[in-house]
Design a protein around this motif. Structure first.
Motif, PDB file in Angstrom:
ATOM      1  N   VAL A   1       0.551  -0.923   0.035  1.00  0.00           N
ATOM      2  CA  VAL A   1      -0.475  -0.185  -0.130  1.00  0.00           C
ATOM      3  C   VAL A   1       0.892   1.248   0.086  1.00  0.00           C
ATOM      4  CG1 VAL A   1      -1.655   0.898   1.371  1.00  0.00           C
ATOM      5  CG2 VAL A   1      -2.296  -1.066   1.534  1.00  0.00           C
ATOM      6  N   VAL A   2       1.912   0.645   0.472  1.00  0.00           N
ATOM      7  CA  VAL A   2       2.886   2.481   0.651  1.00  0.00           C
ATOM      8  C   VAL A   2       4.046   2.532   0.396  1.00  0.00           C
ATOM      9  CG1 VAL A   2       1.770   2.994   2.857  1.00  0.00           C
ATOM     10  CG2 VAL A   2       4.411   1.444   2.733  1.00  0.00           C
ATOM     11  N   GLU A   3       4.169   1.366  -0.977  1.00  0.00           N
ATOM     12  CA  GLU A   3       5.288   1.167  -1.635  1.00  0.00           C
ATOM     13  C   GLU A   3       5.689   2.617  -2.780  1.00  0.00           C
ATOM     14  OE1 GLU A   3       5.580  -3.606  -2.787  1.00  0.00           O
ATOM     15  OE2 GLU A   3       4.627  -2.703  -3.782  1.00  0.00           O
ATOM     16  N   ASN A   4       4.962   3.441  -3.225  1.00  0.00           N
ATOM     17  CA  ASN A   4       5.479   4.372  -4.577  1.00  0.00           C
ATOM     18  C   ASN A   4       4.122   6.223  -3.163  1.00  0.00           C
ATOM     19  OD1 ASN A   4       2.221   4.300  -4.049  1.00  0.00           O
ATOM     20  ND2 ASN A   4       2.091   4.758  -6.586  1.00  0.00           N
ATOM     21  N   ILE A   5       4.076   5.393  -1.754  1.00  0.00           N
ATOM     22  CA  ILE A   5       3.525   6.643  -1.217  1.00  0.00           C
ATOM     23  C   ILE A   5       4.521   8.055  -1.514  1.00  0.00           C
ATOM     24  CG2 ILE A   5       4.792   6.249   1.189  1.00  0.00           C
ATOM     25  CD1 ILE A   5       1.129   7.293   0.845  1.00  0.00           C
ATOM     26  N   ALA A   6       5.948   7.804  -0.887  1.00  0.00           N
ATOM     27  CA  ALA A   6       6.724   9.445  -1.240  1.00  0.00           C
ATOM     28  C   ALA A   6       6.118  10.022  -3.035  1.00  0.00           C
ATOM     29  CB  ALA A   6       8.238   8.893  -1.287  1.00  0.00           C
ATOM     30  N   TRP A   7       6.195   8.522  -3.844  1.00  0.00           N
ATOM     31  CA  TRP A   7       5.931   9.374  -5.055  1.00  0.00           C
ATOM     32  C   TRP A   7       5.044  10.404  -5.675  1.00  0.00           C
ATOM     33  CZ3 TRP A   7       2.278   8.827  -8.455  1.00  0.00           C
ATOM     34  CH2 TRP A   7       1.938   9.184  -9.714  1.00  0.00           C
ATOM     35  N   CYS A   8       3.629   9.156  -4.333  1.00  0.00           N
ATOM     36  CA  CYS A   8       2.788  10.279  -4.926  1.00  0.00           C
ATOM     37  C   CYS A   8       2.849  11.675  -3.972  1.00  0.00           C
ATOM     38  CB  CYS A   8       1.373   9.337  -3.665  1.00  0.00           C
ATOM     39  SG  CYS A   8       0.914   8.427  -4.349  1.00  0.00           S
TER      40      CYS A   8
ATOM     41  N   TYR B   1      -5.214  22.223  -5.678  1.00  0.00           N
ATOM     42  CA  TYR B   1      -4.253  21.124  -5.632  1.00  0.00           C
ATOM     43  C   TYR B   1      -5.481  20.189  -6.195  1.00  0.00           C
ATOM     44  CZ  TYR B   1      -1.680  17.052  -4.999  1.00  0.00           C
ATOM     45  OH  TYR B   1      -0.922  15.125  -4.783  1.00  0.00           O
ATOM     46  N   ARG B   2      -6.374  19.954  -6.351  1.00  0.00           N
ATOM     47  CA  ARG B   2      -7.285  18.687  -7.621  1.00  0.00           C
ATOM     48  C   ARG B   2      -7.052  19.149  -8.665  1.00  0.00           C
ATOM     49  NH1 ARG B   2     -12.102  17.073  -4.729  1.00  0.00           N
ATOM     50  NH2 ARG B   2     -12.181  15.210  -6.429  1.00  0.00           N
ATOM     51  N   LEU B   3      -7.101  20.937  -8.220  1.00  0.00           N
ATOM     52  CA  LEU B   3      -7.348  21.080 -10.246  1.00  0.00           C
ATOM     53  C   LEU B   3      -5.798  20.881 -11.228  1.00  0.00           C
ATOM     54  CD1 LEU B   3      -9.312  24.339  -9.831  1.00  0.00           C
ATOM     55  CD2 LEU B   3      -9.682  22.645 -10.973  1.00  0.00           C
ATOM     56  N   HIS B   4      -5.041  20.821 -10.396  1.00  0.00           N
ATOM     57  CA  HIS B   4      -3.490  21.193 -10.591  1.00  0.00           C
ATOM     58  C   HIS B   4      -3.556  19.415 -11.014  1.00  0.00           C
ATOM     59  CE1 HIS B   4       0.632  20.975 -10.550  1.00  0.00           C
ATOM     60  NE2 HIS B   4       1.259  19.688 -10.176  1.00  0.00           N
ATOM     61  N   LEU B   5      -3.355  18.372 -10.381  1.00  0.00           N
ATOM     62  CA  LEU B   5      -3.572  17.370 -10.253  1.00  0.00           C
ATOM     63  C   LEU B   5      -4.267  16.539 -11.842  1.00  0.00           C
ATOM     64  CD1 LEU B   5      -3.760  14.821  -7.104  1.00  0.00           C
ATOM     65  CD2 LEU B   5      -1.580  15.788  -8.095  1.00  0.00           C
ATOM     66  N   ASP B   6      -5.767  17.324 -11.629  1.00  0.00           N
ATOM     67  CA  ASP B   6      -6.173  16.926 -13.030  1.00  0.00           C
ATOM     68  C   ASP B   6      -6.006  17.404 -13.736  1.00  0.00           C
ATOM     69  OD1 ASP B   6      -8.172  16.187 -11.616  1.00  0.00           O
ATOM     70  OD2 ASP B   6      -9.869  17.717 -11.325  1.00  0.00           O
ATOM     71  N   GLU B   7      -5.033  19.081 -14.051  1.00  0.00           N
ATOM     72  CA  GLU B   7      -4.252  18.706 -15.857  1.00  0.00           C
ATOM     73  C   GLU B   7      -3.315  18.189 -15.719  1.00  0.00           C
ATOM     74  OE1 GLU B   7      -3.258  23.429 -14.062  1.00  0.00           O
ATOM     75  OE2 GLU B   7      -5.918  23.957 -14.959  1.00  0.00           O
TER      76      GLU B   7
ATOM     77  N   PHE C   1      -2.395  14.675 -14.484  1.00  0.00           N
ATOM     78  CA  PHE C   1      -2.327  13.647 -14.441  1.00  0.00           C
ATOM     79  C   PHE C   1      -3.537  12.401 -15.538  1.00  0.00           C
ATOM     80  CE2 PHE C   1       0.422  14.263 -10.952  1.00  0.00           C
ATOM     81  CZ  PHE C   1       1.285  13.796 -11.424  1.00  0.00           C
ATOM     82  N   ALA C   2      -3.597  11.866 -16.298  1.00  0.00           N
ATOM     83  CA  ALA C   2      -4.133  10.568 -16.007  1.00  0.00           C
ATOM     84  C   ALA C   2      -5.834  10.426 -14.879  1.00  0.00           C
ATOM     85  CB  ALA C   2      -4.210   9.689 -16.899  1.00  0.00           C
ATOM     86  N   PRO C   3      -6.860  10.670 -15.380  1.00  0.00           N
ATOM     87  CA  PRO C   3      -8.175  10.658 -14.007  1.00  0.00           C
ATOM     88  C   PRO C   3      -7.338  10.057 -13.327  1.00  0.00           C
ATOM     89  CG  PRO C   3      -9.337  11.179 -16.438  1.00  0.00           C
ATOM     90  CD  PRO C   3      -7.559  11.020 -16.771  1.00  0.00           C
ATOM     91  N   LYS C   4      -6.924   8.386 -13.416  1.00  0.00           N
ATOM     92  CA  LYS C   4      -6.890   7.530 -12.749  1.00  0.00           C
ATOM     93  C   LYS C   4      -5.543   6.928 -12.528  1.00  0.00           C
ATOM     94  CE  LYS C   4      -6.448   2.396 -12.941  1.00  0.00           C
ATOM     95  NZ  LYS C   4      -5.841   1.310 -13.862  1.00  0.00           N
ATOM     96  N   THR C   5      -4.994   8.224 -12.380  1.00  0.00           N
ATOM     97  CA  THR C   5      -3.523   8.520 -11.212  1.00  0.00           C
ATOM     98  C   THR C   5      -3.636   9.472 -10.734  1.00  0.00           C
ATOM     99  OG1 THR C   5      -2.052   7.892 -14.035  1.00  0.00           O
ATOM    100  CG2 THR C   5      -1.016   9.043 -12.159  1.00  0.00           C
ATOM    101  N   ALA C   6      -4.429  10.653 -10.961  1.00  0.00           N
ATOM    102  CA  ALA C   6      -4.861  11.738 -10.165  1.00  0.00           C
ATOM    103  C   ALA C   6      -5.476  11.264  -8.976  1.00  0.00           C
ATOM    104  CB  ALA C   6      -5.561  12.781 -11.125  1.00  0.00           C
ATOM    105  N   THR C   7      -6.675  10.046  -8.984  1.00  0.00           N
ATOM    106  CA  THR C   7      -7.013   9.371  -8.291  1.00  0.00           C
ATOM    107  C   THR C   7      -6.622   9.168  -6.871  1.00  0.00           C
ATOM    108  OG1 THR C   7      -8.832   9.783  -9.757  1.00  0.00           O
ATOM    109  CG2 THR C   7      -9.037   7.958  -8.339  1.00  0.00           C
ATOM    110  N   HIS C   8      -5.717   8.057  -7.846  1.00  0.00           N
ATOM    111  CA  HIS C   8      -4.922   6.905  -6.794  1.00  0.00           C
ATOM    112  C   HIS C   8      -4.159   8.365  -6.086  1.00  0.00           C
ATOM    113  CE1 HIS C   8      -1.889   3.905  -5.578  1.00  0.00           C
ATOM    114  NE2 HIS C   8      -0.681   4.718  -6.378  1.00  0.00           N
ATOM    115  N   ILE C   9      -3.152   9.230  -7.124  1.00  0.00           N
ATOM    116  CA  ILE C   9      -2.257  10.121  -6.322  1.00  0.00           C
ATOM    117  C   ILE C   9      -3.274  10.323  -4.534  1.00  0.00           C
ATOM    118  CG2 ILE C   9      -1.721  12.234  -5.597  1.00  0.00           C
ATOM    119  CD1 ILE C   9      -0.074  11.405  -8.529  1.00  0.00           C
ATOM    120  N   LEU C  10      -4.727  11.550  -4.984  1.00  0.00           N
ATOM    121  CA  LEU C  10      -5.797  11.868  -3.570  1.00  0.00           C
ATOM    122  C   LEU C  10      -6.139  10.809  -3.023  1.00  0.00           C
ATOM    123  CD1 LEU C  10      -8.245  13.780  -6.525  1.00  0.00           C
ATOM    124  CD2 LEU C  10      -6.241  14.840  -4.677  1.00  0.00           C
ATOM    125  N   SER C  11      -6.095   9.594  -3.290  1.00  0.00           N
ATOM    126  CA  SER C  11      -6.431   8.713  -2.307  1.00  0.00           C
ATOM    127  C   SER C  11      -5.752   8.100  -1.015  1.00  0.00           C
ATOM    128  CB  SER C  11      -6.910   6.860  -2.549  1.00  0.00           C
ATOM    129  OG  SER C  11      -5.720   6.232  -3.164  1.00  0.00           O
TER     130      SER C  11
END
Length: 575
Positions: A66-73, A100-106, A108-118
């Motif tokens: 679950v936390v393997e890519n947390i630093a990247w997120c 910040y959410r708008l920044h992610l939407d611009e 990243f792709a939706p799936k990646t943005a949602t993963h980071i947000l979660s």
């Protein structure tokens, strides 16, 4: 037992930026390092504390994966806050969060943005520093179902070929390792032949040296273990024997290779349809009692945290009733990995993990499914079968093409996440739906009696019903008396005619009933509206083109819609 005031040691190091995360129920751990993140040291330490809470006894992140890519997120989050002068979680505002959410939407792709947000939301929610005003902002919907396109599966014949190849590889590994383990246990036995005694000594030397043997000084050991393949390593025009290849071959006498570990994983998925995380974290099964004394069975616990506390733990009883059974596969894997568990226990790091193997460049056995699966699986993968080591595809094939029923999921998940995303199942379901619709429409087509006229002038307005013009309201075609039936019956009447002004209402009536269908119970629908709805479908399919239907829908007025609503409310019945 510890004292009542005992507290566990901190999993955060002295810098406050490195957190040790351990898999629940195992000793496997990783260190999450937030040192290199942008942003203020204060913010990074607050996130480290939140991560320690989220992965601790009261948290919900119980696995290293679950936390393997947390630093990247977190990198985009801390960078965005730094750019906006925010140095602490306590200073976070809904406005900054939405930006910040708008920044992610611009970016990243939706799936990646949602993963980071979660991931970010998960940490912020457990931080005691989070302002109260942030709670509504974090509750905004973060998760979406992005899977709408058909998901790939293997052909059934390819799936069977994969299972057969994996079974062959696992069986061969089990025979090799159990034979060598038994020979090692008999070391020093005078009944051993000279060749056997030499091999037993070589196996002991391998263990004494922790799986590492110098190539030049241990050629006799390599030879005794069957590690004789020449691995050329050309340096300055001279060819040397490459040690790493020989060492890997020697270790294989007592330990699974990465390729064989992937074969074990594939075989379990083919048999039981487990997903990647379940296989990766399987523990050694216990023996279970069976009704037949001649059969062995294994009690295998599985853990799927996403099921929630009540349903995450499940136990399967896997029966060994022959070489083609999952119980026999469990037995082979258990026997093939037992030397690795003994090796780790002897060195003070015991484990109950089922899948253990020795990576090529490693100081000891590793657990779970190896990395670089596609490369390691190629050594045993059946020729001509695409996508080696695609666990998701293998799992999906088992669920949708082999078992075709929910096993490790709810009925809803089975339908929504598997059947509806399987191309073959979609085509099969569409065929069944088409057949059912055609069967249901046949009676509706046969009773359709209304006639279409080209112009509204062909039918007088004073003879209009809600959806047609009646040629003789006082004489019903079947009863000969004044009509007292619902206007919904007009499509079945020989006296009914439909001009353009009526056609648009018929289209609107069809749309209204289609919407009503999802709003009422099935019993009411079938009793009051289903037959009339089929009449409308039959009329549209047999009397109009798609363009004509679309034009009629566009021509509908508010008055037409009011008339249809009144009709469905029963305001015109028996007037």
């Amino acid at each position: 037992m510890p004292e009542t005031d005992w507290t566990p040691p901190s999993r955060i190091d002295e810098s406050g930026l490195r957190v040790t995360v351990t898999n629940e129920g195992t000793t496997h751990s990783v260190v999450v390092d937030l040192t290199a993140l942008p942003g203020s040291p204060e913010l990074r330490r607050e996130l480290a504390n939140a991560l320690a809470t989220k992965t601790g006894p009261t948290g919900t992140w119980k696995r290293v994966a679950v936390v393997e890519n947390i630093a990247w997120c977190l990198e985009t989050f801390t960078a965005h806050l730094a750019e906006n002068g925010i140095v602490s979680i306590a200073a976070l505002t809904p406005g900054a969060w939405n930006a910040y959410r708008l920044h992610l939407d611009e970016r990243f792709a939706p799936k990646t943005a949602t993963h980071i947000l979660s991931k970010v939301v998960g940490l912020l929610r457990v931080s005691p520093l989070l302002p109260d005003a942030m709670a509504p902002a974090l509750r905004m919907r973060q998760y979406h179902n992005f899977k709408t396109d058909p998901q790939p599966t293997y052909k059934v014949e390819d799936f069977e070929a994969i299972q057969k190849a994996a079974q062959h590889a696992v069986h061969a590994a089990a025979r090799r390792i159990t034979a060598n383990s038994a020979l090692l246990a008999k070391q020093g036995d005078p009944s051993l032949s000279p060749e056997q005694a030499q091999r037993a000594a070589a196996l002991q030397t391998l263990l004494d040296n922790d799986g590492y043997l110098h190539s030049r000084s241990n050629l006799d050991v390599f030879a005794a273990l069957g590690a004789t393949t020449q691995y050329p390593n050309v340096i300055r025009g001279k060819t040397y024997m490459k040690a790493s290849g020989l060492i890997t071959e020697a270790r294989a006498a007592l330990f699974l290779t990465p390729a064989e570990a992937t074969a074990c994983a594939a075989l379990l998925i083919c048999h039981e349809g487990y997903n990647y995380s379940v296989v990766h974290n399987l523990t050694v099964p216990d023996r279970a009692a069976t009704a037949a004394d001649t059969q062995d069975a294994y009690r295998t616990p599985t853990d799927k945290p996403r099921r929630g506390k009540a349903g995450r733990h499940q136990t399967d009883i896997l029966v060994d009733d022959g070489e083609e059974s999952v119980g026999r596969a469990i037995r082979w894997i258990r026997e093939a990995t037992e030397p690795a568990r003994r090796y780790l226990a002897d060195r003070g790091t015991p484990t109950d993990r089922l899948l253990l193997y020795w990576p090529q460049r490693s100081l000891g056995p590793a657990s779970g499914i190896p990395d670089y699966v596609r490369d390691t699986a190629r050594t045993w993968w059946p020729e001509g079968v695409p996508k080696p080591g695609n666990w998701a595809m293998l799992h999906r094939t088992h669920v949708t093409r082999i078992r075709r029923r929910p096993e490790h999921h709810s009925r809803r998940t089975f339908v929504n996440e598997y059947l509806l995303l399987d191309q073959a199942a979609r085509e099969e379901a569409n065929g069944v739906i088409r057949q059912g619709l055609e069967s249901a429409l046949r009676p509706a087509v046969s009773r359709l009696a209304i006639r279409i006229v080209p112009s509204d002038t062909d039918v007088p307005e004073d003879s209009d019903t809600a959806v047609a013009s009646c040629a003789d309201y006082d004489h019903h075609p079947r009863t000969g008396v004044r009509c007292d039936e619902s206007f919904l019956m007009c499509l079945r009447c020989d006296n009914a005619k439909a001009g353009p002004r009526h056609v648009k209402r018929i289209v609107l009536l069809h749309d209204a009933l289609a919407n009503l269908r999802s709003a009422i119970d099935s019993e009411t629908w079938e009793e009051r509206f289903q037959g009339h709805y089929l009449d409308l479908v039959a009329f549209l399919r047999n009397k109009l083109t798609e363009d004509e239907i679309g034009e009629a829908r566009r021509q509908g007025t508010d008055e037409d819609r009011r008339i249809i609503e009144a009709l469905l409310r029963g305001e015109y019945d028996r007037r």
